[in-house]
Design an enzyme around this catalytic site. Structure first.
Site, short mmCIF file in Angstrom:
data_model
loop_
_atom_site.label_atom_id
_atom_site.label_comp_id
_atom_site.label_asym_id
_atom_site.label_seq_id
_atom_site.Cartn_x
_atom_site.Cartn_y
_atom_site.Cartn_z
N ASP A 1 -8.28 19.99 -13.74
CA ASP A 1 -8.53 18.69 -14.34
C ASP A 1 -8.24 18.83 -15.84
O ASP A 1 -8.98 19.49 -16.56
CB ASP A 1 -9.99 18.29 -14.08
N TYR B 1 -16.40 18.37 -13.75
CA TYR B 1 -16.85 16.97 -13.80
C TYR B 1 -17.89 16.73 -12.72
O TYR B 1 -17.72 17.12 -11.56
CB TYR B 1 -15.65 16.04 -13.61
N LYS C 1 -8.71 7.61 -19.51
CA LYS C 1 -9.09 8.15 -20.81
C LYS C 1 -7.90 8.09 -21.78
O LYS C 1 -7.47 7.03 -22.14
CB LYS C 1 -9.63 9.57 -20.63
N ARG D 1 0.83 -1.22 0.00
CA ARG D 1 0.00 0.00 0.00
C ARG D 1 0.86 1.26 0.00
O ARG D 1 0.39 2.35 -0.34
CB ARG D 1 -0.98 0.00 1.18
C1 LIG Z 1 -13.57 10.32 -16.37
C2 LIG Z 1 -13.25 11.62 -15.77
C3 LIG Z 1 -13.00 11.75 -14.39
C4 LIG Z 1 -13.08 10.58 -13.45
O1 LIG Z 1 -12.12 9.62 -13.71
P1 LIG Z 1 -12.33 8.05 -13.43
O2 LIG Z 1 -11.04 7.46 -13.88
O3 LIG Z 1 -13.52 7.60 -14.22
O4 LIG Z 1 -12.54 7.91 -11.97
C5 LIG Z 1 -12.65 13.01 -13.92
N1 LIG Z 1 -12.59 14.09 -14.73
C6 LIG Z 1 -12.85 13.99 -16.04
C7 LIG Z 1 -12.78 15.21 -16.89
C8 LIG Z 1 -13.17 12.76 -16.61
O5 LIG Z 1 -13.44 12.69 -17.93
#
Ligand SMILES: *Cc1c(COP(=O)(O)O)cnc(C)c1O
Length: 417
Positions: free
Chosen positions: A208, A135, A233, A82
Site C-alpha cells: 500500500d 491500514y 488521497k 460493469r
Molecule cells: C485511505 C486509505 C485506504 C482506504 O482507501 P479509501 O479510498 O478510503 O477506501 C487504504 N490505505 C491507506 C494507507 C489509506 O490512507
C-alpha cells in the site's frame, strides 16, 4: 515526419507495437503518461463517456464482437458498463504509466481495490503475512472477513524481516502485505528486501503506497508485484472523491479486471474524469507538500513544546536510511507528540487557523487530527497506548498552502498553550 505520422506512432506505442517512449519524470508522466494524443471530437481532454451500456449495430456486429472477445485479443469497445468504460481506461493507463506497471485496475475506493484484489488472488486455505502497521480496515478485512473463508493471517512487526520470513508457511502463504510509509508513524518498508523474500519463497508481494504517491516511491521498480493506492488521497488531490487502484503486471491484473465485473466495485465515469484531472497536477502538488512537510518536521523537532517528531526525512526517524535509499522525497504527512495531555493537545489543534480537523490526507487543504479522538475514540487511554497511540499524538496532513503560512500558524498555536 508529419503530425499524422506522430499520431500513428503514439497510437502504435499504446498498442505496444513500437519502441517504448524515453523515460520521463513523474510530473510529465502525470500530465501525458498513458494518454492517447488523439481523442474523440479532437478534444484535448478525455471525454466523459457517461453510459451504463453499449449498443450493437445489428446481430452480425454482436456476433463479431463475441468472436473477437472469445478468440481474439479483443478491441477497445465494451459490452456493458460493469465490464469497463473508456474514461476509466484512460485513467488506468495513466496510473500504470505513473507507477511503472504495465496495467492498472481502478475501483470505487481504496478498500474496494484491496478487498477485490485479495478475494481474487487468495484461495481457501491459503495464508497471508502482514506487517502490524497496516491500514486498520485492511487488517480488519484479513483478520475477520477472510478468516471466514478459511484464509489465515499472521501479523508480524513492521521492520522485522526475520519474523516475516519465519511466518511464511511453504505452499500455504500466498502473499506478503505491507505499507510504506505507514499511518501514523510513517514507518518505511524495505521494498527490495520484501520483494526478494517473496521471490525466494514463491510468495506474491503487495504494498500500500498511498502515503508515498508514485512521485516519491515506485515499488514496482524494486520488484513488488502489486501496488495499491487509495486514489482518494494524493492522486485525486482535492478531497472531493473516493477511488482506489491496483497497479502491476498485465498477466497478474487480468484476473482482477475480470473479477471486478463480478464483484462490481467499478468507478463512475464522471469520478474517473475528476480523478484524471486531479492526477495532472500531482507532480506540483506533491513537490509543495514534500517541501512544506520537511520544513514543518524540522521546525517542530526544534520546538521546546514538542516531545517527538516522526518524519522519514529526519535523521531521527527509525527508517531514515531506508527512506533515503528508496524514496525521492518523504511525503506530506508529519506526525508528532505535543508536550501536553489529551486536552491541551486538543487546545493546540483548536488554535490552528489553516488546517481543518478531519481524517484523510493528500488534498490541497491541510488536515489535522488527534488519532486518540479520531480513529481510536472508543478505546481507553490504556488500550490506545497498547496499540501505540498516545493521547498527545497529532497527525498533520499538509496541503499546498504556502510553507511560511503553515509554519507561522503552528508557531502561534504552540505559543498559546
Ligand atoms: C485511505 C486509505 C485506504 C482506504 O482507501 P479509501 O479510498 O478510503 O477506501 C487504504 N490505505 C491507506 C494507507 C489509506 O490512507
Amino acid at each position: 515526419m508529419t503530425v499524422n505520422d506522430l499520431d500513428t506512432q503514439v497510437d502504435d506505442a499504446l498498442k505496444g507495437d513500437a519502441a517504448p517512449p524515453p523515460p520521463q519524470g513523474s510530473s510529465t508522466r502525470a500530465v501525458h503518461g498513458g494518454t492517447q494524443r488523439r481523442k474523440a471530437y479532437n478534444a484535448l481532454n478525455t471525454p466523459i463517456v457517461q453510459t451504463a451500456t453499449y449498443t450493437f449495430r445489428d446481430t452480425q456486429d454482436l456476433i463479431d464482437f463475441m468472436e473477437r472477445k472469445t478468440w481474439g485479443d479483443g478491441d477497445d469497445r465494451e459490452e456493458y458498463g460493469r465490464y469497463g468504460n473508456p474514461t476509466v481506461h484512460a485513467v488506468e493507463r495513466k496510473l500504470a504509466a505513473l507507477d511503472g506497471g504495465d496495467d492498472a485496475v481502478l475501483f470505487a475506493s481504496g478498500m474496494s481495490a484491496v478487498t477485490s484484489a485479495l478475494l481474487t488472488i487468495l484461495p481457501t486455505g491459503s495464508h497471508i503475512v502482514m506487517t502490524d502497521d497496516c491500514y486498520r480496515r485492511t487488517r480488519q478485512f484479513c483478520l475477520t472477513f477472510l478468516k471466514r473463508f478459511g484464509i489465515e493471517t499472521t501479523v508480524v512487526p513492521m521492520g522485522d524481516y526475520e519474523a516475516m520470513e519465519a511466518a511464511i508457511i511453504p505452499k500455504k502463504t500466498r502473499i506478503l502485505i505491507s505499507e510504506s510509509p505507514t499511518n501514523p508513524y510513517l514507518r518505511i518498508a524495505d521494498l527490495e528486501r520484501i520483494a526478494a523474500l517473496g521471490r525466494k519463497n514463491r510468495v506474491m508481494t503487495f504494498i500500500d503506497s498511498t502515503f508515498a504517491t508514485p512521485v516519491n516511491q515506485r515499488p514496482i521498480e524494486w520488484g513488488i508485484d502489486f501496488v495499491l493506492h487509495s486514489a482518494t488521497k494524493y492522486l485525486s488531490g482535492h478531497n472531493d472523491l473516493l477511488a482506489g487502484v491496483i497497479v502491476g503486471r498485465a498477466d497478474r491484473l487480468k484476473a482482477l479486471r475480470d473479477s471486478r465485473g463480478v464483484l462490481g466495485g467499478i468507478v463512475d465515469p464522471h469520478n474517473a474524469y475528476m480523478l484524471e484531472r486531479g492526477i495532472k497536477t500531482l507532480g506540483v502538488r506533491v513537490a509543495q507538500q514534500n517541501a512544506t512537510a520537511m520544513a514543518v518536521a524540522r521546525f517542530l523537532e526544534a520546538h521546546p513544546k514538542i516531545e517527538r517528531v516522526w518524519y522519514p526525512g529526519l535523521p531521527s526517524h527509525p527508517d531514515h536510511v531506508t527512506a533515503v535509499a528508496q524514496m525521492e522525497a518523504f511525503g506530506g504527512v508529519v506526525t508528532f507528540e505535543v508536550a501536553a495531555d489529551l486536552r491541551t493537545t486538543g487546545q493546540f489543534i483548536d488554535r490552528l487557523r489553516i488546517p481543518y480537523i478531519a481524517p484523510s490526507l493528500g488534498g490541497v487543504e491541510s488536515l489535522i487530527e488527534q488519532p486518540a479522538l479520531m480513529s481510536y475514540y472508543e478505546k481507553t487511554s490504556e488500550e490506545r497506548l497498547a496499540l501505540g497511540i498516545k493521547d498527545n499524538l497529532v497527525r498533520f496532513a499538509i496541503g499546498i498552502e504556502d510553507t511560511n503560512d503553515v509554519l507561522n500558524d503552528l508557531d502561534q498555536a504552540l505559543a498559546g498553550i
